[in-house]
Design an enzyme around this catalytic site. Structure first.
Site, PDB file in Angstrom:
ATOM      1  N   ARG A 118       0.810  -1.243   0.000  1.00 56.94           N
ATOM      2  CA  ARG A 118       0.000   0.000   0.000  1.00 56.94           C
ATOM      3  C   ARG A 118       0.838   1.286   0.000  1.00 56.94           C
ATOM      4  NH1 ARG A 118      -2.960  -3.105   3.714  1.00 56.94           N
ATOM      5  NH2 ARG A 118      -4.761  -4.069   2.717  1.00 56.94           N
ATOM      6  N   LYS A 140       3.344  11.391 -11.634  1.00 53.94           N
ATOM      7  CA  LYS A 140       2.489  10.541 -12.468  1.00 53.94           C
ATOM      8  C   LYS A 140       3.212   9.209 -12.659  1.00 53.94           C
ATOM      9  CE  LYS A 140      -0.306  13.740 -15.187  1.00 53.94           C
ATOM     10  NZ  LYS A 140      -0.631  14.224 -16.546  1.00 53.94           N
ATOM     11  N   LYS A 224       8.150  22.726 -14.413  1.00 57.12           N
ATOM     12  CA  LYS A 224       7.275  21.589 -14.103  1.00 57.12           C
ATOM     13  C   LYS A 224       6.924  21.580 -12.624  1.00 57.12           C
ATOM     14  CE  LYS A 224       5.805  17.054 -14.692  1.00 57.12           C
ATOM     15  NZ  LYS A 224       5.772  15.837 -15.466  1.00 57.12           N
ATOM     16  N   GLU A 234      -3.942  17.484 -11.764  1.00 50.11           N
ATOM     17  CA  GLU A 234      -4.425  17.901 -13.087  1.00 50.11           C
ATOM     18  C   GLU A 234      -5.921  18.180 -13.118  1.00 50.11           C
ATOM     19  OE1 GLU A 234      -2.372  16.060 -16.407  1.00 50.11           O
ATOM     20  OE2 GLU A 234      -4.123  16.446 -17.681  1.00 50.11           O
ATOM     21  N   ARG A 238      -2.336  22.019 -14.699  1.00 48.06           N
ATOM     22  CA  ARG A 238      -1.344  20.994 -15.071  1.00 48.06           C
ATOM     23  C   ARG A 238      -1.553  20.514 -16.511  1.00 48.06           C
ATOM     24  NH1 ARG A 238       1.318  16.047 -11.532  1.00 48.06           N
ATOM     25  NH2 ARG A 238       2.531  15.223 -13.256  1.00 48.06           N
ATOM     26  N   ASN A 242       0.568  19.325 -21.331  1.00 49.23           N
ATOM     27  CA  ASN A 242       0.265  18.431 -22.456  1.00 49.23           C
ATOM     28  C   ASN A 242       0.256  19.159 -23.800  1.00 49.23           C
ATOM     29  OD1 ASN A 242      -0.041  16.049 -20.940  1.00 49.23           O
ATOM     30  ND2 ASN A 242      -2.024  16.783 -20.233  1.00 49.23           N
ATOM     31  N   HIS A 245       0.476  17.224 -27.024  1.00 51.69           N
ATOM     32  CA  HIS A 245       0.327  15.800 -26.723  1.00 51.69           C
ATOM     33  C   HIS A 245      -0.934  15.196 -27.346  1.00 51.69           C
ATOM     34  CE1 HIS A 245       3.645  16.618 -24.103  1.00 51.69           C
ATOM     35  NE2 HIS A 245       3.635  15.423 -23.548  1.00 51.69           N
ATOM     36  N   HIS A 249      -0.187  12.153 -29.357  1.00 53.90           N
ATOM     37  CA  HIS A 249      -0.683  10.815 -29.021  1.00 53.90           C
ATOM     38  C   HIS A 249      -1.372  10.171 -30.216  1.00 53.90           C
ATOM     39  CE1 HIS A 249      -0.693  11.618 -24.405  1.00 53.90           C
ATOM     40  NE2 HIS A 249       0.446  11.109 -24.823  1.00 53.90           N
ATOM     41  N   HIS A 262       8.100   9.238 -28.314  1.00 58.02           N
ATOM     42  CA  HIS A 262       7.107  10.158 -27.746  1.00 58.02           C
ATOM     43  C   HIS A 262       7.485  11.624 -28.035  1.00 58.02           C
ATOM     44  CE1 HIS A 262       4.276  11.760 -24.806  1.00 58.02           C
ATOM     45  NE2 HIS A 262       5.274  12.373 -24.190  1.00 58.02           N
TER      46      HIS A 262
HETATM   47  P1  NAD Z   1      12.751   5.204 -22.178  1.00 62.06           P
HETATM   48  O1  NAD Z   1      12.611   5.054 -20.731  1.00 62.06           O
HETATM   49  O2  NAD Z   1      12.209   4.118 -23.044  1.00 62.06           O
HETATM   50  O3  NAD Z   1      14.281   5.459 -22.532  1.00 62.06           O
HETATM   51  C1  NAD Z   1      14.668   5.628 -23.870  1.00 62.06           C
HETATM   52  C2  NAD Z   1      15.795   4.665 -24.257  1.00 62.06           C
HETATM   53  O4  NAD Z   1      17.019   5.145 -23.711  1.00 62.06           O
HETATM   54  C3  NAD Z   1      15.629   3.265 -23.741  1.00 62.06           C
HETATM   55  O5  NAD Z   1      16.111   2.365 -24.690  1.00 62.06           O
HETATM   56  C4  NAD Z   1      16.517   3.257 -22.504  1.00 62.06           C
HETATM   57  O6  NAD Z   1      16.951   1.967 -22.135  1.00 62.06           O
HETATM   58  C5  NAD Z   1      17.654   4.099 -22.980  1.00 62.06           C
HETATM   59  N1  NAD Z   1      18.433   4.783 -21.945  1.00 62.06           N
HETATM   60  C6  NAD Z   1      17.978   5.376 -20.827  1.00 62.06           C
HETATM   61  N2  NAD Z   1      18.963   6.038 -20.222  1.00 62.06           N
HETATM   62  C7  NAD Z   1      20.073   5.846 -20.954  1.00 62.06           C
HETATM   63  C8  NAD Z   1      21.405   6.297 -20.846  1.00 62.06           C
HETATM   64  N3  NAD Z   1      21.779   7.159 -19.905  1.00 62.06           N
HETATM   65  N4  NAD Z   1      22.293   5.868 -21.765  1.00 62.06           N
HETATM   66  C9  NAD Z   1      21.909   5.055 -22.786  1.00 62.06           C
HETATM   67  N5  NAD Z   1      20.661   4.627 -22.968  1.00 62.06           N
HETATM   68  C10 NAD Z   1      19.744   5.027 -22.054  1.00 62.06           C
HETATM   69  O7  NAD Z   1      12.048   6.551 -22.699  1.00 62.06           O
HETATM   70  P2  NAD Z   1      11.908   8.020 -22.088  1.00 62.06           P
HETATM   71  O8  NAD Z   1      11.822   8.915 -23.258  1.00 62.06           O
HETATM   72  O9  NAD Z   1      12.917   8.302 -21.043  1.00 62.06           O
HETATM   73  O10 NAD Z   1      10.495   7.962 -21.366  1.00 62.06           O
HETATM   74  C11 NAD Z   1       9.325   7.685 -22.081  1.00 62.06           C
HETATM   75  C12 NAD Z   1       8.295   7.192 -21.107  1.00 62.06           C
HETATM   76  O11 NAD Z   1       8.026   8.230 -20.158  1.00 62.06           O
HETATM   77  C13 NAD Z   1       6.956   6.844 -21.738  1.00 62.06           C
HETATM   78  O12 NAD Z   1       6.492   5.638 -21.199  1.00 62.06           O
HETATM   79  C14 NAD Z   1       6.039   7.986 -21.311  1.00 62.06           C
HETATM   80  O13 NAD Z   1       4.698   7.583 -21.166  1.00 62.06           O
HETATM   81  C15 NAD Z   1       6.629   8.348 -19.986  1.00 62.06           C
HETATM   82  N6  NAD Z   1       6.375   9.723 -19.574  1.00 62.06           N
HETATM   83  C16 NAD Z   1       5.880   9.904 -18.329  1.00 62.06           C
HETATM   84  C17 NAD Z   1       5.654  11.183 -17.876  1.00 62.06           C
HETATM   85  C18 NAD Z   1       5.195  11.394 -16.469  1.00 62.06           C
HETATM   86  O14 NAD Z   1       4.836  12.514 -16.113  1.00 62.06           O
HETATM   87  N7  NAD Z   1       5.200  10.373 -15.648  1.00 62.06           N
HETATM   88  C19 NAD Z   1       5.915  12.293 -18.698  1.00 62.06           C
HETATM   89  C20 NAD Z   1       6.435  12.063 -19.971  1.00 62.06           C
HETATM   90  C21 NAD Z   1       6.665  10.772 -20.412  1.00 62.06           C
HETATM   91  N1  GLY Z   2       3.845  15.004 -18.531  1.00 65.40           N
HETATM   92  C1  GLY Z   2       2.631  15.640 -18.153  1.00 65.40           C
HETATM   93  C2  GLY Z   2       2.444  15.755 -16.685  1.00 65.40           C
HETATM   94  O1  GLY Z   2       3.283  15.359 -15.912  1.00 65.40           O
HETATM   95  O2  GLY Z   2       1.417  16.231 -16.266  1.00 65.40           O
END
Ligand code: NAD
Ligand code: GLY
Length: 360
Positions: A118, A140, A224, A234, A238, A242, A245, A249, A262
């Protein structure tokens, strides 16, 4: 090292930004509550950074979960694997999860922390530019379902975000560019001066100049953190995070979340939002051209996939989380540096933007 705070009352937490932070136990220890730590990472990041992190955590029982790499593994199966490891290694409610990786690892680990017994403590150690400036901050967390991205999740804040800018040295250039889309977003939605700074210093950032990097990450995180502090769940402001986005998306879903990153889809989406804003007379055409040029300089795309049609956009955009009673709410630009969320635009103007970007 630079420090910012996400201001959420007794859940406030620091964002630490700098070079070599992963070598500093003193930064991690105050955020680790008990004696147990589970580092969650993936098969790509682990060979670069796992031992480095483990090396400074000798005072703790440290276990690791190494996931497969990719968005396709941001699912309940990976979540289950983390739970298995926590249980088989007898992690108690006092454990601390550390997310070492990009947004996929961060979102998954945060969700696992929100659910295990939890809710247990967790720390974000983002290693992509996108996760440093966006996903690691703001709480998030979640996983994808086969019927939709990020459809299962929770708002759950970390105890600390520790950003070691050195990790960007191993990040592929395409991933770096994708992160720049989210950086540019902050300039567009809230900080016209920052946008000018990016235009003037882009080469320094892309070549990982340490001073430029810290500035870009700190300014993005501050934006942020301020927005999240104002509206954690949000309900209101917030949603401006987006920008681009809803269009983005649609591109990602149309491509089955393959081929396009993305940040790449968001880049085109922001340009489409800017185009629509200029058709409403809110920003001038020059601002749209300026954005297009900046995205191109980052090696980001400025057109959607060639085969995409206006109806493809409309079909996917209708599924967006921001749709209220059938109206597609969009983040648009009242001015460069001032975003609004609105469904109050003529349908014909949206159609004109879609036609403009799908005519070749
Ligand atoms: P990712 O986590 O897939 O990383 C991208 C690639 O880089 C992967 O292959 C990873 O293994 C590699 N990598 C990571 N760090 C590295 C490093 N230092 N050196 C070499 N390779 C490395 O992608 P991302 O762009 O970091 O994140 C995308 C994800 O984030 C999506 O799932 C998206 O939905 C999510 N997201 C969440 C929020 C939020 O507010 N929580 C906001 C934006 C995006
Ligand atoms: N990436 C959008 C948010 O965190 O609200």
């Amino acid at each position: 090292m630079n420090t910012l705070t996400v201001d959420l009352g007794d859940r406030s937490y620091p964002i630490r930004i700098g070079s070599g932070l992963m070598a500093s136990p003193a930064l991690f220890e105050p955020a680790i509550l008990g004696r147990q730590v589970m580092i969650v990472t993936n098969e790509t990041v682990a060979p670069f950074y796992l031992e480095r992190l483990k090396h400074i955590l000798t005072r703790y029982q440290v276990d690791t979960t190494i996931l497969d790499d990719g968005e396709a593994f941001k699912n309940l199966k990976s979540f289950d694997l983390i739970m298995d490891h926590l249980l088989t290694q007898h992690h108690s409610r006092g454990t601390t999860l550390i997310a070492l990786g990009g947004g996929v690892v961060g979102d998954l680990t945060g969700f696992a922390a929100a659910c295990y017994q939890r809710g247990v403590n967790f720390i974000q150690v983002p290693t992509t530019l996108l996760s440093m400036v966006d996903s690691s901050v703001g709480g998030k967390t979640g996983v994808n379902h086969r019927m939709g991205k990020n459809m299962i999740g929770a708002f759950y804040q970390p105890k600390a975000v520790i950003i070691d800018t050195d990790t960007l040295k191993t990040l592929p250039a395409r991933e770096m560019a994708a992160g720049m889309a989210e950086v540019i977003k902050y300039g567009l939605i809230r900080d016209a001066g920052f946008l000018e700074w990016i235009e003037a210093n882009l080469e320094a950032v892309m070549s990982l100049d340490p001073v430029a990097l810290v500035h870009v990450i700190e300014t993005s995180c501050r934006c942020k953190a301020n927005v999240v502090s104002e509206d954690e769940r949000e309900q209101d402001v917030r949603a401006i995070l987006n920008l681009g986005h809803t269009f983005g998306h649609a591109i990602e879903a149309y491509c089955n979340y393959k081929d396009w990153l993305h940040g790449e889809a968001v880049a085109v989406g922001m340009l489409m939002a800017a185009d629509l804003s200029s058709r409403l007379g809110w920003i001038d055409r020059e601002a749209v051209e300026r954005l297009s040029l900046l995205l191109s300089r980052c090696d980001l795309p400025v057109r959607p996939p060639l085969s995409m049609k206006p109806e493809d956009f409309m079909n996917y955009m209708a599924l967006d989380k921001k749709v209220v009673e059938g109206a597609i709410r969009l983040v648009l630009l009242r001015a460069v540096g001032r975003a609004v969320v609105t469904a109050d635009y003529p349908a014909a103007v949206l159609q004109a933007t879609l036609a403009h970007f799908t005519t070749h």
